[in-house]
Design an enzyme around this catalytic site. Structure first.
Site, mmCIF file in Angstrom:
data_model
loop_
_atom_site.group_PDB
_atom_site.id
_atom_site.type_symbol
_atom_site.label_atom_id
_atom_site.label_comp_id
_atom_site.label_asym_id
_atom_site.label_seq_id
_atom_site.Cartn_x
_atom_site.Cartn_y
_atom_site.Cartn_z
ATOM 1 N N CYS A 1 0.615 -1.217 0.144
ATOM 2 C CA CYS A 1 0.471 0.263 0.220
ATOM 3 C C CYS A 1 0.663 1.113 0.488
ATOM 4 O O CYS A 1 1.739 1.324 0.461
ATOM 5 C CB CYS A 1 -0.716 0.806 1.194
ATOM 6 N N CYS B 1 -1.802 3.573 7.603
ATOM 7 C CA CYS B 1 -2.906 4.331 8.289
ATOM 8 C C CYS B 1 -2.174 2.605 9.558
ATOM 9 O O CYS B 1 -2.337 1.526 9.339
ATOM 10 C CB CYS B 1 -4.343 3.388 7.329
ATOM 11 N N CYS C 1 -4.319 -0.262 9.885
ATOM 12 C CA CYS C 1 -4.219 -1.550 8.872
ATOM 13 C C CYS C 1 -3.471 -2.918 9.592
ATOM 14 O O CYS C 1 -2.731 -2.545 9.054
ATOM 15 C CB CYS C 1 -3.900 -0.659 8.002
ATOM 16 N N SER D 1 -12.039 4.338 1.257
ATOM 17 C CA SER D 1 -12.606 4.517 2.713
ATOM 18 C C SER D 1 -12.162 6.339 3.140
ATOM 19 O O SER D 1 -10.677 7.016 2.588
ATOM 20 C CB SER D 1 -11.210 3.697 2.852
ATOM 21 N N ASP E 1 -11.097 -13.072 4.474
ATOM 22 C CA ASP E 1 -11.014 -11.577 4.316
ATOM 23 C C ASP E 1 -9.826 -11.118 5.751
ATOM 24 O O ASP E 1 -8.400 -11.237 6.077
ATOM 25 C CB ASP E 1 -10.972 -10.153 3.586
ATOM 26 N N CYS F 1 -20.167 -6.580 21.786
ATOM 27 C CA CYS F 1 -21.636 -7.100 21.988
ATOM 28 C C CYS F 1 -21.952 -6.079 22.697
ATOM 29 O O CYS F 1 -23.507 -5.437 22.402
ATOM 30 C CB CYS F 1 -21.228 -8.098 22.474
#
Length: 418
Positions: free
Chosen positions: A26, A30, A33, A133, A311, A384
């Site tokens: 990339c 970030c 990331c 993004s 992913d 949760c």
């Protein structure tokens, strides 16, 4: 090029794939990331999908997919680093390889910083759906979405947004929710709606899960820096989280603030994935694996053709095969992948089985199930509290919208009721 033969009797099942033509590479760094660390799985210098690999991948994908709509989706790393010529070839190859009964839909997730008018014209010509993004206005976005010099990237992303709008490209905003913007849900939503004119929004919680003894290293981010080269491979292990991770309660309030604003004026004109998915769940239409009863039909393909269960599980033990050797149908039907997808349901703790908002969250993504219930049972989702807050708050309005739709009316009429 023909795809590997599927096992006898294999059925064609709809599934999705995120392909990574540049692997973990990339042009940004970030801080949150985790995928930047995946370069440790491969030789970093070779993280480019070859043209031969592209043809092998597309042939396998299209042979394994049923007739009807087929999405060809690209992610990274940053996929635009592979260059416009690669994607021109990908679109042409897909058109050659598709069966007459298949309708191709192209999609790409990008940070937007490399987009120019050539990209804009190409994406518009081939009707790409672009996920862009962006984490809100500059003072929130730039907290973690930085370049390799550690500087904020909001201005560059905004230029990419302008390119997409100028060329009329269909665009979704993908906003991650984290410690820097979690208290600013309304500000973030209004920025996207009013300043950018965005109409399709996704809000993705950042949960950086690590073993406690790895937390100091993880806090430095997932890129090389002053403390030396990256040595920590992100894996779905441990029960500690980084300080950048979203707080569960704050995540719920973030979504509640957005939902209330949306409900007051934007139903039918702005589309928020969290709301759309929950409404679909009321009808038994599960459009997002995170909030489906089971998962396992959303695969990831690395630059070299390796296929992983998900992913979020690009890890050695979740490698299913390679597109040059195994059909997607055989990998989807493997005992390992069936167990992976089915465990989302079978490993729900008792608290979730009896929960009044189970219909909406279905326990969330397995990657985030690393806390314990009030009774001490493992497998509770870290988020949760946020899920429960949001879905209990939004539930009555969602029920009202469902009733309107069942009666043949528009969901937007709910604004008159509330």
């Amino acid at each position: 090029m023909s795809a590997p033969a599927p096992p006898p009797g294999a059925r064609r099942l709809p599934f999705s794939v995120l392909a990574k033509p540049t692997g973990a590479a990339c042009n940004l760094d970030c801080t949150y990331c985790f995928f930047l660390s995946k370069e440790l799985l491969y030789d970093h210098d070779s993280q480019r999908m070859s043209e031969e690999g592209l043809e092998t991948y597309l042939a396998n994908l299209l042979d394994s997919q049923p007739d009807g709509p087929v999405e060809i989706a690209w992610q990274g790393g940053e996929p635009t680093m592979r260059g416009l010529a690669f994607f021109r070839r990908a679109v042409a190859l897909a058109a050659e390889l598709a069966r007459p009964g298949q309708q191709l839909h192209h999609a790409i997730q990008t940070n937007g910083t490399l987009l120019d008018d050539d990209w804009g014209a190409f994406l518009a010509e081939h009707h790409f759906l672009v996920g862009l993004s962006m984490d809100g206005p500059a003072h929130l976005h730039d907290a973690y979405r930085v370049n390799k010099a550690g500087r904020g990237t909001h201005d560059q992303v905004l230029r990419g947004w302008d390119v997409l709008q100028r060329h009329g490209v269909e665009t979704n905003i993908l906003c991650t929710v984290h410690a820097a913007n979690q208290e600013h849900g309304l500000e973030v939503y209004r920025y996207f709606r009013d300043e950018l004119g965005a109409r399709y929004l996704q809000f993705i919680p950042i949960v950086e899960r690590v073993p406690a003894d790895s937390l100091p290293l993880a806090e430095q981010g997932w890129r090389p820096g002053a403390h030396g080269p990256r040595t920590l491979l992100y894996q779905q292990r441990g029960d500690a989280v980084t300080s950048r991770s979203v707080d569960p309660a704050a995540y719920g309030e973030f979504l509640v603030a957005i939902f209330d604003e949306w409900l007051s004026r934007d139903v039918g004109t702005v589309f928020v994935q969290d709301v759309d998915v929950a409404l679909g769940n009321l009808f038994g239409h599960y459009s997002l694996c995170v909030h489906s009863p089971e998962c396992g039909a959303a695969l990831a393909v690395e630059h070299n053709g390796d296929v992983y269960s998900c992913d979020h599980y690009v890890e050695p033990e979740y490698r299913l095969g390679n597109v040059a050797e195994d059909s997607f149908r055989s990998m989807l039907g493997s005992p390992e992948q069936r167990r992976f997808g089915g465990s989302k349901l079978t490993e729900l703790p008792g608290q979730c089985l009896d929960c009044p908002v189970r219909w909406a969250c279905h326990g969330g993504c397995p990657k985030d199930r690393f806390t314990t219930t009030a009774a001490g049972e493992p497998g509770l989702n870290y988020l949760c509290a946020g899920y429960y807050r949001f879905y209990t708050h939004a539930g009555p309005a969602l029920d009202a919208m469902a009733s309107l739709l069942r009666a043949g009316g528009p969901a937007a009429d709910v604004m008159d009721l509330h």
